[in-house]
Design a protein around this motif. Structure first.
Motif, PDB file in Angstrom:
ATOM      1  N   GLY A  30      -0.102  -1.091  11.750  1.00  0.00           N
ATOM      2  CA  GLY A  30      -0.798  -2.319  11.353  1.00  0.00           C
ATOM      3  C   GLY A  30      -2.272  -2.055  11.233  1.00  0.00           C
ATOM      4  O   GLY A  30      -2.780  -1.046  11.736  1.00  0.00           O
ATOM      5  N   GLY A  31      -2.952  -2.943  10.565  1.00  0.00           N
ATOM      6  CA  GLY A  31      -4.386  -2.781  10.403  1.00  0.00           C
ATOM      7  C   GLY A  31      -4.722  -1.954   9.188  1.00  0.00           C
ATOM      8  O   GLY A  31      -3.925  -1.165   8.706  1.00  0.00           O
ATOM      9  N   GLY A  32      -5.923  -2.173   8.686  1.00  0.00           N
ATOM     10  CA  GLY A  32      -6.377  -1.379   7.549  1.00  0.00           C
ATOM     11  C   GLY A  32      -5.721  -1.761   6.236  1.00  0.00           C
ATOM     12  O   GLY A  32      -6.154  -1.349   5.185  1.00  0.00           O
ATOM     13  N   CYS A  33      -4.737  -2.543   6.310  1.00  0.00           N
ATOM     14  CA  CYS A  33      -3.965  -3.072   5.191  1.00  0.00           C
ATOM     15  C   CYS A  33      -3.746  -2.087   4.055  1.00  0.00           C
ATOM     16  O   CYS A  33      -3.032  -1.124   4.218  1.00  0.00           O
ATOM     17  CB  CYS A  33      -4.530  -4.383   4.678  1.00  0.00           C
ATOM     18  SG  CYS A  33      -3.217  -5.350   3.908  1.00  0.00           S
ATOM     19  N   GLY A  34      -4.371  -2.305   2.892  1.00  0.00           N
ATOM     20  CA  GLY A  34      -3.987  -1.529   1.723  1.00  0.00           C
ATOM     21  C   GLY A  34      -2.619  -2.007   1.258  1.00  0.00           C
ATOM     22  O   GLY A  34      -1.844  -1.278   0.665  1.00  0.00           O
ATOM     23  N   CYS A  35      -2.352  -3.304   1.566  1.00  0.00           N
ATOM     24  CA  CYS A  35      -0.998  -3.834   1.345  1.00  0.00           C
ATOM     25  C   CYS A  35      -0.816  -4.313  -0.089  1.00  0.00           C
ATOM     26  O   CYS A  35      -0.525  -5.474  -0.322  1.00  0.00           O
ATOM     27  CB  CYS A  35      -0.697  -4.938   2.342  1.00  0.00           C
ATOM     28  SG  CYS A  35      -2.140  -5.801   2.968  1.00  0.00           S
ATOM     29  N   ASN A  36      -1.043  -3.428  -1.049  1.00  0.00           N
ATOM     30  CA  ASN A  36      -0.922  -3.808  -2.452  1.00  0.00           C
ATOM     31  C   ASN A  36       0.549  -3.973  -2.855  1.00  0.00           C
ATOM     32  O   ASN A  36       1.407  -3.331  -2.343  1.00  0.00           O
ATOM     33  CB  ASN A  36      -1.588  -2.768  -3.331  1.00  0.00           C
ATOM     34  CG  ASN A  36      -1.356  -1.361  -2.843  1.00  0.00           C
ATOM     35  OD1 ASN A  36      -0.248  -0.871  -2.834  1.00  0.00           O
ATOM     36  ND2 ASN A  36      -2.421  -0.708  -2.412  1.00  0.00           N
ATOM     37  N   TYR A  71       4.784  -0.363   3.346  1.00  0.00           N
ATOM     38  CA  TYR A  71       4.604  -1.606   2.591  1.00  0.00           C
ATOM     39  C   TYR A  71       5.879  -2.060   1.884  1.00  0.00           C
ATOM     40  O   TYR A  71       6.077  -3.244   1.667  1.00  0.00           O
ATOM     41  CB  TYR A  71       3.474  -1.448   1.566  1.00  0.00           C
ATOM     42  CG  TYR A  71       2.179  -1.027   2.223  1.00  0.00           C
ATOM     43  CD1 TYR A  71       1.668  -1.766   3.284  1.00  0.00           C
ATOM     44  CD2 TYR A  71       1.511   0.114   1.820  1.00  0.00           C
ATOM     45  CE1 TYR A  71       0.512  -1.379   3.925  1.00  0.00           C
ATOM     46  CE2 TYR A  71       0.346   0.511   2.455  1.00  0.00           C
ATOM     47  CZ  TYR A  71      -0.146  -0.240   3.509  1.00  0.00           C
ATOM     48  OH  TYR A  71      -1.281   0.147   4.148  1.00  0.00           O
ATOM     49  N   PHE A 111       3.395   4.184   1.737  1.00  0.00           N
ATOM     50  CA  PHE A 111       4.042   3.255   0.790  1.00  0.00           C
ATOM     51  C   PHE A 111       5.371   2.741   1.345  1.00  0.00           C
ATOM     52  O   PHE A 111       5.749   1.597   1.093  1.00  0.00           O
ATOM     53  CB  PHE A 111       4.163   3.875  -0.614  1.00  0.00           C
ATOM     54  CG  PHE A 111       5.458   4.590  -0.929  1.00  0.00           C
ATOM     55  CD1 PHE A 111       6.614   3.874  -1.198  1.00  0.00           C
ATOM     56  CD2 PHE A 111       5.514   5.963  -0.980  1.00  0.00           C
ATOM     57  CE1 PHE A 111       7.802   4.531  -1.487  1.00  0.00           C
ATOM     58  CE2 PHE A 111       6.689   6.628  -1.263  1.00  0.00           C
ATOM     59  CZ  PHE A 111       7.845   5.904  -1.516  1.00  0.00           C
TER      60      PHE A 111
END
Lengths: 405, 76
Positions: free
Chosen positions: B70-76, B57, B54
């Motif tokens: 980086g990668g896999g995002c989960g960028c909520n 992000y 977290f």
């Protein structure tokens, strides 16, 4: 006839009696260097976390509005190993992660829908690492493959890792190479969708765009004396593709609105050091410092200290504190303050000038006969942390880690 | 002035690394019982993985803490 029966009975009893006198001998100890080649399950790690945040600077609505978000994240990893004929160890680490989040701001992409797909989403991310190591020298190399999928994002990852250990095993060098090839579905805010998309509900997405990340990591760890050891790590990274989040709005001084736009290349250079000191038989001091810079103008200093106190040999309590100070990107401006002539713009407060505090504590139980008397439950760790940011965002996280052996 | 910061950081890291190496004493395996304590591990804790996630992000700076870059995002 009776004699025959008696003879058979005596013979049978004799056989039974003779067998009863044979003592089962334990298998002789193997004096050779043979080790089982069967794949063995070494340990299982389960990590679960509940995260909740709140704030009032949502990037989806241009830097104003709710940032309320909850995330329930879980991973399970299985570590298995075997030895090949040459005595080299093969370690397989399989990880499966699933997290589910709800985000109030994501629902503002299209406020006309009661609950859009992006308001709540589930991400699934499995990965597998294979590492081959020489137990005698400590040298190792390995490969990783990973995958991640959520509603608007898909990622394919690959990695290579190498470890070299000095002869006296006091110096260790690690090298890592990683690549993530991602595809991001481009979703624009409802009012910015082209007219050809109709009312926007039929065509939420404007196609997809790649975002590729490449990173290398060089680290060297050194034993300094029997109570002190240190680590230095440099991790240059490069990203290319769609790096802006297109459903985030930006409002300009002339009242116009556009979707967030950022350069399609980003170079990052974090440099970090760790220093761990066994101060007394009960107290350990763990420290961490990182300096970060990138070509968007972000500069950051992060410092962390954690002081595990051993209450008994098997129970430790670890209070921690982390401080982060960040100079924001040159492309950032708050709600309604962007220059209409700007090429790149964002109102994402994650990229703004800020400082943050994160503090909390963890408890770790690792009794020799298992946690709560369950022999296989090798370790239990529970952590709680509170985060507060100068922009007004606050969050809490609680994490549980169970290790089964 | 701003451009001199990365050079200063790199130089500082190099000097720090060299001073660590020069200050090292040879530590024998039988002297490593404290260093082998699980609390002394030079990696971040397994239980920190979601905290670092977290932070990745919520802050522009990332990397060099054992997490992904980086990668896999989960960028909520």
């Amino acid at each position: 006839m009776r004699k025959i029966y008696l003879h058979v009975l005596l013979l049978f009893l004799g056989v039974l009696g003779a067998h009863g006198q044979i003592k089962s001998k334990p298998a002789p100890a193997d004096s050779s260097n043979y080790q089982s080649r069967k794949l063995k399950l070494d340990e299982i790690n389960l990590v679960s976390a509940y995260y909740h945040q709140n704030g009032n600077n949502s990037a989806v609505t241009g830097g104003i509005g709710t940032e309320k978000l909850t995330d329930f994240a879980n991973t399970i990893d299985l570590q298995m190993s075997n030895f090949n004929k040459a005595g080299k160890k093969n370690t397989f680490l399989f990880e499966l992660g699933v997290d589910h989040y709800t985000s109030a701001s994501s629902d503002k992409i299209d406020p006309s829908t009661i609950s859009s797909a992006s308001m709540a989403d589930t991400r699934i991310y499995p990965s597998l690492n294979w590492t081959k190591s020489n137990e005698k020298t400590g040298n190792a190399f390995g490969f990783t493959g990973s995958f991640s999928k959520e509603y608007d994002y898909q990622s394919l990852g690959a990695g290579f890792n190498l470890t070299r250990l000095s002869k006296d095993k006091n110096t260790q060098f690690d090298f890592k190479l990683q690549a993530f090839l991602d595809t991001w579905k481009v979703i624009l805010p409802i009012e910015l969708r082209p007219a050809t998309s109709g009312n926007g509900r039929e065509s939420r997405s404007e196609g997809s765009s790649p975002r590729n990340s490449f990173s290398t990591s060089f680290s060297i760890s050194q034993v300094i004396n029997p109570k002190l050891q240190a680590l230095i790590i440099i991790e240059p990274a490069y990203q290319k593709g769609l790096l802006a989040t297109k459903y985030q709005r930006d409002y300009f001084t002339d009242g116009s609105v556009r979707a967030e736009t950022l350069p399609d290349k980003r170079y990052k250079l974090p440099i970090a050091a760790r220093l761990n000191y066994f101060a007394t038989d009960q107290v350990i001091i763990r420290t961490y410092y990182r300096y970060f810079m990138d070509n968007w103008g972000i500069r950051a200093h992060t410092a962390e200290i954690e002081v595990p106190v051993k209450l008994t040999s098997f129970v430790s309590l670890s209070p921690f504190y982390r401080y982060n100070k960040q100079t924001g990107t040159r492309y950032f401006a708050p709600y309604g303050q962007h220059d209409p002539s700007a090429t790149y713009f964002t109102s994402d407060y994650d990229l703004s000038t800020l400082n943050s505090d994160f503090y909390g504590a963890g408890i770790r139980l690792a009794p020799p006969h298992g946690v709560f008397g369950w022999r296989h439950l090798n370790m239990l760790e529970l952590r709680y942390g509170h985060y507060s940011r100068s922009t007004g965002l606050v969050s809490n996280i609680i994490t549980l880690n169970l290790k089964v052996k | 002035m701003k451009k001199s910061i990365p050079i200063a950081v790199l130089l500082g890291s190099g000097i720090f690394a060299m001073s660590l190496l020069s200050a090292c004493a040879t530590v024998k395996p039988y002297q490593k019982n404290k260093l082998n304590d699980s609390e002394m591990a030079l990696s971040s804790r397994t239980a920190q993985k979601f905290e670092q996630s977290f932070q990745l992000y919520r802050e522009g700076g990332s990397g060099a803490n054992g997490g992904k870059s980086g990668g896999g995002c989960g960028c909520n």
